[in-house]
Design an enzyme around this catalytic site. Sequence first.
Site, PDB file in Angstrom:
ATOM      1  NE  ARG A   1      -4.192  -1.861   1.674  1.00 61.32           N
ATOM      2  CZ  ARG A   1      -4.293  -2.965   2.401  1.00 61.32           C
ATOM      3  NH1 ARG A   1      -3.491  -3.160   3.425  1.00 61.32           N
ATOM      4  NH2 ARG A   1      -5.199  -3.866   2.113  1.00 61.32           N
TER       5      ARG A   1
ATOM      6  CE  LYS B   1       0.929  14.185 -15.039  1.00 60.64           C
ATOM      7  NZ  LYS B   1       0.721  14.784 -16.384  1.00 60.64           N
TER       8      LYS B   1
ATOM      9  CD  GLU C   1       9.271  16.538 -22.766  1.00 58.42           C
ATOM     10  OE1 GLU C   1       8.735  17.532 -22.232  1.00 58.42           O
ATOM     11  OE2 GLU C   1       8.619  15.572 -23.213  1.00 58.42           O
TER      12      GLU C   1
ATOM     13  CE  LYS D   1       6.992  17.404 -14.379  1.00 58.32           C
ATOM     14  NZ  LYS D   1       7.072  16.184 -15.132  1.00 58.32           N
TER      15      LYS D   1
ATOM     16  CD  GLU E   1      -2.025  17.191 -16.518  1.00 61.94           C
ATOM     17  OE1 GLU E   1      -0.969  16.589 -16.269  1.00 61.94           O
ATOM     18  OE2 GLU E   1      -2.631  17.086 -17.580  1.00 61.94           O
TER      19      GLU E   1
ATOM     20  NE  ARG F   1       2.248  17.316 -13.434  1.00 61.01           N
ATOM     21  CZ  ARG F   1       2.776  16.455 -12.593  1.00 61.01           C
ATOM     22  NH1 ARG F   1       2.398  16.454 -11.330  1.00 61.01           N
ATOM     23  NH2 ARG F   1       3.687  15.590 -12.987  1.00 61.01           N
TER      24      ARG F   1
ATOM     25  CG  ASN G   1       0.018  17.728 -21.007  1.00 58.41           C
ATOM     26  OD1 ASN G   1       0.933  16.999 -20.633  1.00 58.41           O
ATOM     27  ND2 ASN G   1      -1.156  17.775 -20.407  1.00 58.41           N
TER      28      ASN G   1
ATOM     29  CG  HIS H   1       3.237  16.271 -24.515  1.00 66.45           C
ATOM     30  ND1 HIS H   1       4.107  17.345 -24.465  1.00 66.45           N
ATOM     31  CD2 HIS H   1       3.872  15.259 -23.873  1.00 66.45           C
ATOM     32  CE1 HIS H   1       5.201  16.989 -23.815  1.00 66.45           C
ATOM     33  NE2 HIS H   1       5.084  15.733 -23.455  1.00 66.45           N
TER      34      HIS H   1
ATOM     35  CG  HIS I   1       0.847  11.795 -26.633  1.00 65.16           C
ATOM     36  ND1 HIS I   1       0.192  12.082 -25.459  1.00 65.16           N
ATOM     37  CD2 HIS I   1       2.122  11.507 -26.276  1.00 65.16           C
ATOM     38  CE1 HIS I   1       1.037  11.960 -24.445  1.00 65.16           C
ATOM     39  NE2 HIS I   1       2.207  11.620 -24.914  1.00 65.16           N
TER      40      HIS I   1
ATOM     41  CG  HIS J   1       7.738  11.330 -25.346  1.00 66.97           C
ATOM     42  ND1 HIS J   1       6.383  11.429 -25.537  1.00 66.97           N
ATOM     43  CD2 HIS J   1       8.056  12.281 -24.415  1.00 66.97           C
ATOM     44  CE1 HIS J   1       5.881  12.380 -24.752  1.00 66.97           C
ATOM     45  NE2 HIS J   1       6.882  12.912 -24.061  1.00 66.97           N
TER      46      HIS J   1
END
Length: 381
Positions: free
Chosen positions: A130, A152, A194, A235, A245, A249, A253, A256, A260, A274
Amino acid sequence: MTVPLKHSNPITVDVALGDRTYDIVVGREVLPSLGARIAALRPGTRTAIVTDRTVAKHWLEPTEASLAAAGIPSSRIIVAEGEGSKSYAGLTEVSEALIAAKIERSDLVIALGGGVVGDLAGFAASILRRGVDFVQVPTSLLAQVDSSVGGKTGINSPQGKNLIGAFHQPVLVIADTSVLDTLSPRQFRAGYAEVAKYGVLGDEAFFTWLEANHADIVSGGAAREHAIATSCRAKAAIVSRDERETGERALLNLGHTFGHALEAATGFSDRLFHGEGVAIGMVLAAEFSASLGMIAQADAARVKRHLAAVGLPTGLQDIGGFAQEGLADADALMALMAQDKKVKRGKLTFILLEAVGRAVIARDVEPAPVRDFLKAKLAGN
Ligand code: GLY
């Protein structure tokens, strides 16, 4: 902005999240300090290092040596490199190995690697017993400036990327800029997209500095630490204000939504890393902003010029085999964007520019102007 002339002492960037606040330590050869830092943070802990085969060849022994020198027991869990490990099977493998290594609640998981290892090990830590704490030791530029920071974690579902995951912040990030010397130039450049993103989205002065200093960043000069620390600071500031987010936040992206779709169109393969998808996506976001009259064409051209100067792809036509395979189809790209997490009831969310250094979140973008824009780009306009 002043260019640092010499390699500096390690730079510490704080990610301020109340009692979950943690440090990102950026510097050349900071990896050997890992053991001492963990011993100070968590006396008496035991550790398991999760890494992949390629990273293990270069960095596992120095990592273990640092832990041993500080009297910290460690075990190793080595997964196959590549996106395939970010799967249910990869998660089972790592979770069972952590249990077999007797990692308990007060112990630490160490993610030693790029984005795949960080996401996988972080997610396994978040659900083991947990929730067990973890440390990120990112070994790619992309991981140092993006995926290791902000909590993330997750794996891919057969139905899409990063659909299974959790927010689980690390307790420490060690970004040793010298480990990037073993990256291929292409991998390094992909991570650089990035870095440039932080300038384009929120810091025009940093973007200007990057335009002047990118060669030193690539060659491993002192500018590299400065660029990575500045990216992490940008960041960290956003994550501190919007960890989950729900708002700003999403600015991270930038590039992106288009990116993507291009990654999906090329099968998330080595044909388009990426960061390369983000580079093209960022140029498309800038050009789309210009087409809407939000910025001047010259601003979009400036973003494109810098990414091209670094050697990144900047247009759809730069993707090998793109046109021949029938991927150069605006409707197909629109369909891929429609599957993205950033879609709500048919409307798209884009991060657009009001200036170089000022991005905004545009929710509820109608598909029609996006389709027209993509058709024009595919026709070479
Ligand atoms: N990579 C974007 C974020 O961490 O929010």
